[in-house]
Design a protein around this motif. Structure first.
Motif, PDB file in Angstrom:
ATOM      1  N   LEU A   4       0.836  -1.197   0.000  1.00 30.54           N
ATOM      2  CA  LEU A   4       0.000   0.000   0.000  1.00 30.54           C
ATOM      3  C   LEU A   4       0.868   1.242   0.000  1.00 30.54           C
ATOM      4  N   ASP A   5       0.334   2.308  -0.551  1.00 28.62           N
ATOM      5  CA  ASP A   5       0.995   3.602  -0.492  1.00 28.62           C
ATOM      6  C   ASP A   5       0.653   4.206   0.868  1.00 28.62           C
ATOM      7  N   VAL A   6       1.671   4.425   1.700  1.00 22.51           N
ATOM      8  CA  VAL A   6       1.467   4.930   3.054  1.00 22.51           C
ATOM      9  C   VAL A   6       2.215   6.248   3.216  1.00 22.51           C
ATOM     10  N   THR A   7       1.513   7.258   3.704  1.00 23.74           N
ATOM     11  CA  THR A   7       2.098   8.572   3.924  1.00 23.74           C
ATOM     12  C   THR A   7       1.945   8.945   5.388  1.00 23.74           C
ATOM     13  N   ASP A   8       3.027   9.404   5.999  1.00 22.53           N
ATOM     14  CA  ASP A   8       2.950   9.918   7.366  1.00 22.53           C
ATOM     15  C   ASP A   8       2.468  11.358   7.308  1.00 22.53           C
ATOM     16  N   LEU A   9       1.482  11.661   8.147  1.00 22.16           N
ATOM     17  CA  LEU A   9       0.892  12.987   8.141  1.00 22.16           C
ATOM     18  C   LEU A   9       0.622  13.403   9.588  1.00 22.16           C
ATOM     19  N   ALA A  10       1.482  14.229  10.138  1.00 20.78           N
ATOM     20  CA  ALA A  10       1.307  14.773  11.493  1.00 20.78           C
ATOM     21  C   ALA A  10       1.056  13.682  12.532  1.00 20.78           C
ATOM     22  N   GLY A  11       1.868  12.619  12.504  1.00 20.43           N
ATOM     23  CA  GLY A  11       1.752  11.560  13.496  1.00 20.43           C
ATOM     24  C   GLY A  11       0.714  10.511  13.180  1.00 20.43           C
ATOM     25  N   GLU A  12       0.052  10.651  12.064  1.00 20.33           N
ATOM     26  CA  GLU A  12      -0.920   9.656  11.627  1.00 20.33           C
ATOM     27  C   GLU A  12      -0.468   9.113  10.280  1.00 20.33           C
ATOM     28  N   LYS A  13      -0.996   7.960   9.904  1.00 18.33           N
ATOM     29  CA  LYS A  13      -0.673   7.383   8.608  1.00 18.33           C
ATOM     30  C   LYS A  13      -1.919   7.362   7.733  1.00 18.33           C
ATOM     31  N   VAL A  14      -1.748   7.753   6.508  1.00 19.80           N
ATOM     32  CA  VAL A  14      -2.813   7.650   5.526  1.00 19.80           C
ATOM     33  C   VAL A  14      -2.392   6.554   4.555  1.00 19.80           C
ATOM     34  N   MET A  15      -3.208   5.518   4.448  1.00 19.11           N
ATOM     35  CA  MET A  15      -2.924   4.392   3.558  1.00 19.11           C
ATOM     36  C   MET A  15      -3.909   4.438   2.405  1.00 19.11           C
ATOM     37  N   ILE A  16      -3.387   4.240   1.207  1.00 22.28           N
ATOM     38  CA  ILE A  16      -4.241   4.247   0.019  1.00 22.28           C
ATOM     39  C   ILE A  16      -4.077   2.923  -0.700  1.00 22.28           C
ATOM     40  N   ASP A  17      -5.211   2.284  -0.959  1.00 27.39           N
ATOM     41  CA  ASP A  17      -5.245   1.060  -1.759  1.00 27.39           C
ATOM     42  C   ASP A  17      -5.753   1.454  -3.135  1.00 27.39           C
ATOM     43  N   PHE A  18      -4.841   1.628  -4.072  1.00 22.17           N
ATOM     44  CA  PHE A  18      -5.220   2.095  -5.403  1.00 22.17           C
ATOM     45  C   PHE A  18      -6.070   1.076  -6.152  1.00 22.17           C
ATOM     46  N   GLN A  19      -5.946  -0.218  -5.814  1.00 23.40           N
ATOM     47  CA  GLN A  19      -6.755  -1.232  -6.489  1.00 23.40           C
ATOM     48  C   GLN A  19      -8.236  -1.077  -6.158  1.00 23.40           C
ATOM     49  N   SER A  20      -8.529  -0.817  -4.886  1.00 21.45           N
ATOM     50  CA  SER A  20      -9.932  -0.708  -4.484  1.00 21.45           C
ATOM     51  C   SER A  20     -10.424   0.735  -4.453  1.00 21.45           C
ATOM     52  N   GLY A  21      -9.479   1.693  -4.437  1.00 20.79           N
ATOM     53  CA  GLY A  21      -9.856   3.094  -4.340  1.00 20.79           C
ATOM     54  C   GLY A  21     -10.157   3.539  -2.917  1.00 20.79           C
ATOM     55  N   LYS A  22      -9.892   2.681  -1.941  1.00 24.74           N
ATOM     56  CA  LYS A  22     -10.162   3.008  -0.541  1.00 24.74           C
ATOM     57  C   LYS A  22      -8.941   3.634   0.103  1.00 24.74           C
ATOM     58  N   TYR A  23      -9.196   4.481   1.094  1.00 22.66           N
ATOM     59  CA  TYR A  23      -8.098   5.015   1.890  1.00 22.66           C
ATOM     60  C   TYR A  23      -8.442   4.822   3.369  1.00 22.66           C
ATOM     61  N   PHE A  24      -7.397   4.760   4.174  1.00 21.95           N
ATOM     62  CA  PHE A  24      -7.547   4.480   5.592  1.00 21.95           C
ATOM     63  C   PHE A  24      -6.652   5.420   6.375  1.00 21.95           C
ATOM     64  N   LEU A  25      -7.113   5.840   7.532  1.00 20.36           N
ATOM     65  CA  LEU A  25      -6.344   6.697   8.423  1.00 20.36           C
ATOM     66  C   LEU A  25      -5.996   5.885   9.666  1.00 20.36           C
ATOM     67  N   LEU A  26      -4.715   5.803   9.977  1.00 19.05           N
ATOM     68  CA  LEU A  26      -4.259   5.076  11.161  1.00 19.05           C
ATOM     69  C   LEU A  26      -3.673   6.060  12.154  1.00 19.05           C
ATOM     70  N   LYS A  27      -3.998   5.863  13.418  1.00 26.03           N
ATOM     71  CA  LYS A  27      -3.407   6.701  14.455  1.00 26.03           C
ATOM     72  C   LYS A  27      -3.203   5.866  15.706  1.00 26.03           C
ATOM     73  N   GLY A  28      -2.387   6.367  16.608  1.00 21.93           N
ATOM     74  CA  GLY A  28      -2.124   5.679  17.865  1.00 21.93           C
ATOM     75  C   GLY A  28      -1.455   4.332  17.666  1.00 21.93           C
ATOM     76  N   ALA A  29      -1.944   3.332  18.385  1.00 19.04           N
ATOM     77  CA  ALA A  29      -1.348   1.998  18.349  1.00 19.04           C
ATOM     78  C   ALA A  29      -1.432   1.375  16.958  1.00 19.04           C
ATOM     79  N   ALA A  30      -2.438   1.750  16.173  1.00 16.32           N
ATOM     80  CA  ALA A  30      -2.542   1.220  14.799  1.00 16.32           C
ATOM     81  C   ALA A  30      -1.312   1.604  13.979  1.00 16.32           C
ATOM     82  N   ASN A  31      -0.798   2.812  14.196  1.00 13.63           N
ATOM     83  CA  ASN A  31       0.459   3.235  13.552  1.00 13.63           C
ATOM     84  C   ASN A  31       1.588   2.285  13.915  1.00 13.63           C
TER      85      ASN A  31
END
Length: 92
Positions: A13-40
């Motif tokens: 997945l394409d993962v970008t760090d953004l102010a202590g959170e991670k934004v993950m993009i699944d280009f195959q499905s077009g979905k994006y996810f925001l991870l923070k805290g322990a999920a990071n």
């Protein structure tokens, strides 16, 4: 999930760090996810062959949380990743 079980990554997945959170993009499905805290932290530990027990042990070292709560939270998060087909859980 059993602590001996190991993670197998299924998607890159394409993962970008953004102010202590991670934004993950699944280009195959077009979905994006925001991870923070322990999920990071869990995402950062994911690699082929890492055991679920290792992930839980490391989180218990970092967070002030009891073992049962940690186990349930990690299992729930990994189940979500498995449902999205980002990982598989391998039992030897």
């Amino acid at each position: 999930m059993k602590k001996e079980a190991k993670i197998k990554l299924l998607k890159k997945l394409d993962v970008t760090d953004l102010a202590g959170e991670k934004v993950m993009i699944d280009f195959q499905s077009g979905k994006y996810f925001l991870l923070k805290g322990a999920a990071n932290d869990i995402w950062d530990m994911l690699d082929d062959g890492v055991s679920i027990g290792y992930i839980k042990e490391k989180l218990l070292e970092v967070y002030d949380i009891d073992g049962d709560t940690c186990n349930h939270a990690v299992d729930d998060f990994l189940e979500k990743l498995k449902k999205e087909q980002f990982i598989d859980v391998i039992y030897d």
